[in-house]
Design an enzyme around this catalytic site. Structure first.
Site, PDB file in Angstrom:
ATOM      1  N   CYS A  55       0.835  -1.200   0.000  1.00 58.22           N
ATOM      2  CA  CYS A  55       0.000   0.000   0.000  1.00 58.22           C
ATOM      3  C   CYS A  55       0.869   1.249   0.000  1.00 58.22           C
ATOM      4  O   CYS A  55       1.780   1.371   0.831  1.00 58.22           O
ATOM      5  CB  CYS A  55      -0.915   0.009   1.228  1.00 58.22           C
ATOM      6  SG  CYS A  55      -1.983   1.465   1.330  1.00 58.22           S
ATOM      7  N   CYS A  64      -2.247   0.342   9.485  1.00 53.79           N
ATOM      8  CA  CYS A  64      -1.439  -0.872   9.380  1.00 53.79           C
ATOM      9  C   CYS A  64      -0.053  -0.622   9.961  1.00 53.79           C
ATOM     10  O   CYS A  64       0.506   0.465   9.802  1.00 53.79           O
ATOM     11  CB  CYS A  64      -1.295  -1.305   7.920  1.00 53.79           C
ATOM     12  SG  CYS A  64      -2.840  -1.736   7.111  1.00 53.79           S
ATOM     13  N   CYS A 359     -11.081 -11.027  21.324  1.00 52.33           N
ATOM     14  CA  CYS A 359     -10.329 -10.101  20.486  1.00 52.33           C
ATOM     15  C   CYS A 359      -9.170  -9.495  21.248  1.00 52.33           C
ATOM     16  O   CYS A 359      -8.581  -8.501  20.806  1.00 52.33           O
ATOM     17  CB  CYS A 359     -11.251  -8.987  19.966  1.00 52.33           C
ATOM     18  SG  CYS A 359     -12.026  -8.010  21.270  1.00 52.33           S
TER      19      CYS A 359
END
Length: 402
Positions: A55, A64, A359
């Site tokens: 990216c 990210c 999570c």
């Protein structure tokens, strides 16, 4: 003053946040284990696992942190994060595998919008700042969500105040994107009309401003097993269809043969409605709108066993004692804070099977320890990576009491 040049340091490991810990300290962003770095963080010797980030926004966008690492490295690192959390709680478990969602599969996201002197910005925040980075070539978001960004940029010019941000929660649905707007100028009748027209132009399923519904073209449907559910605006939803499928498959395998299941922190029915094809379910959740969506989905579906709902804040008021009688298995899928009070009640109950979905490895591990201390055996752990290239880790494991 010493004339010696600063010494390079080796990256010993990555922290749970994906930053490098070196022999000289840290944390250092955008490095990999085994690399050597200068005191300024410049990489001097590269890991064989270093790759070219796919990216162009990597390094400025804060979404990210690990696009410079190979897929195999990221998978191993996420498994290591889970292993280390379990070890700190004195637990050993087999890591059965890592399921990584594909590129461009994120079906929900929260974008930020801000007016500028020349127009507006819409995107994600840069790491540890309030600066907004535009993401026209994002490799994470589903293409249908990325396609909304130009229209959201135009909308930001109209509705954002000079100094405040606007938040856009975007979600893919079977009937077009679902958009919830938070912040911005107060709504007026003309603005409501323009927003309704925008929903039609963009083929949105639903558009909501804060708590006020603006337009619903078609129900914002998610499919959970045989049921179609329209969750309330901003409701929790697993981040990718592939990640959701991996978790549902794990729950289905762990609940095989059960007659009655408890779904704790049930949300809008991801697990309850998928598992109800074979098992009666009681779904427990604090949010009344999410429970209502779950119940409507069940009532309009065919081929499902009975699903009942119970509104309950399981942090303050967990199910205990006789309330847990008669259930073969409990599925627990709490927020990041974990489910200490509810897990303690399950440990003290007669339930013989518990499936934990999490999570947050750091809170999963102490909850798992409580079950093991109560006589449960912990099965293999599957790591589910729905937030590709980020530090977020999800996992599932089943516990049985002999």
């Amino acid at each position: 003053m010493s004339d010696l040049a600063p010494v390079a340091s080796e990256v010993l490991h990555l922290t749970p946040g994906g930053l490098g810990q070196t022999a000289a300290g840290g944390p250092v962003p955008y490095v990999l284990t085994g690399e050597t770095v200068s005191p300024t963080g410049k990489v001097l010797t590269q890991s064989p696992h270093r790759v070219t980030p796919p990216c162009p926004h990597f390094g400025t966008c804060g979404g990210c942190v690990l696009q410079h690492a190979s897929d195999a490295f990221v998978a191993d690192w996420k498994a290591e994060v889970v292993h280390d959390a379990l070890t700190r709680s004195g637990l050993k478990a087999e890591i059965a595998g890592v399921v990584t969602s594909p590129i461009g599969s994120r079906r929900r996201a929260k974008l930020a919008g801000r007016r500028t002197k020349s127009g507006a910005l819409v995107g994600f925040h840069a790491r540890r700042t309030h600066q907004i980075v535009e993401i026209p070539e994002c490799r994470v978001l589903h293409p249908s969500l990325l396609a909304l960004v130009p229209a959201l940029r135009d909308l930001t010019r109209e509705i954002a105040s000079r100094k405040g941000e606007v938040a856009y929660s975007v979600t893919t649905t079977a009937n077009g994107p679902d958009l919830m707007i938070e912040g911005g100028k107060p709504l007026t009748a003309p603005l409501r009309q323009r927003l309704a027209a925008l929903a039609e132009k963009l083929s949105l399923s639903r558009l909501t401003c804060g708590e006020e519904p603006i337009a619903t073209r078609l129900p914002p449907v998610q499919r959970f097993g045989r049921a179609e559910v329209a969750p309330p605006p901003g409701a929790f939803l697993q981040a990718t269809p592939e990640g959701e499928a991996a978790l549902v498959d794990g729950v289905r395998a762990a609940t095989s043969g059960a007659r009655r299941m408890l779904d704790l922190f049930a949300g809008s029915g991801t697990f309850a409605l998928s598992i109800a094809e074979a098992v009666e379910v009681q779904a427990v959740e604090a949010s009344a709108p999410m429970l209502a969506a779950l119940d409507r989905g069940w009532r309009h579906a065919t081929g499902l066993k009975r699903v009942t709902t119970l509104r309950r804040d399981l942090f303050r008021d967990p199910l205990v004692g006789p309330e847990l009688d008669g259930f073969d298995v409990a599925v627990v899928d709490p927020p990041r804070a974990g489910a200490r009070a509810q897990v303690e009640a399950l440990a003290a109950s007669g339930i013989r099977r518990v499936v934990m979905v999490s999570c947050a490895p750091a809170t999963f591990a102490p909850d798992a320890r409580r079950l093991v201390d109560a006589g449960f055996s912990m099965g293999p752990v599957t790591v589910v990576d729905q937030f590709r290239w980020s530090p977020h880790v999800e996992l599932i494991s089943a516990f049985t009491r002999s």
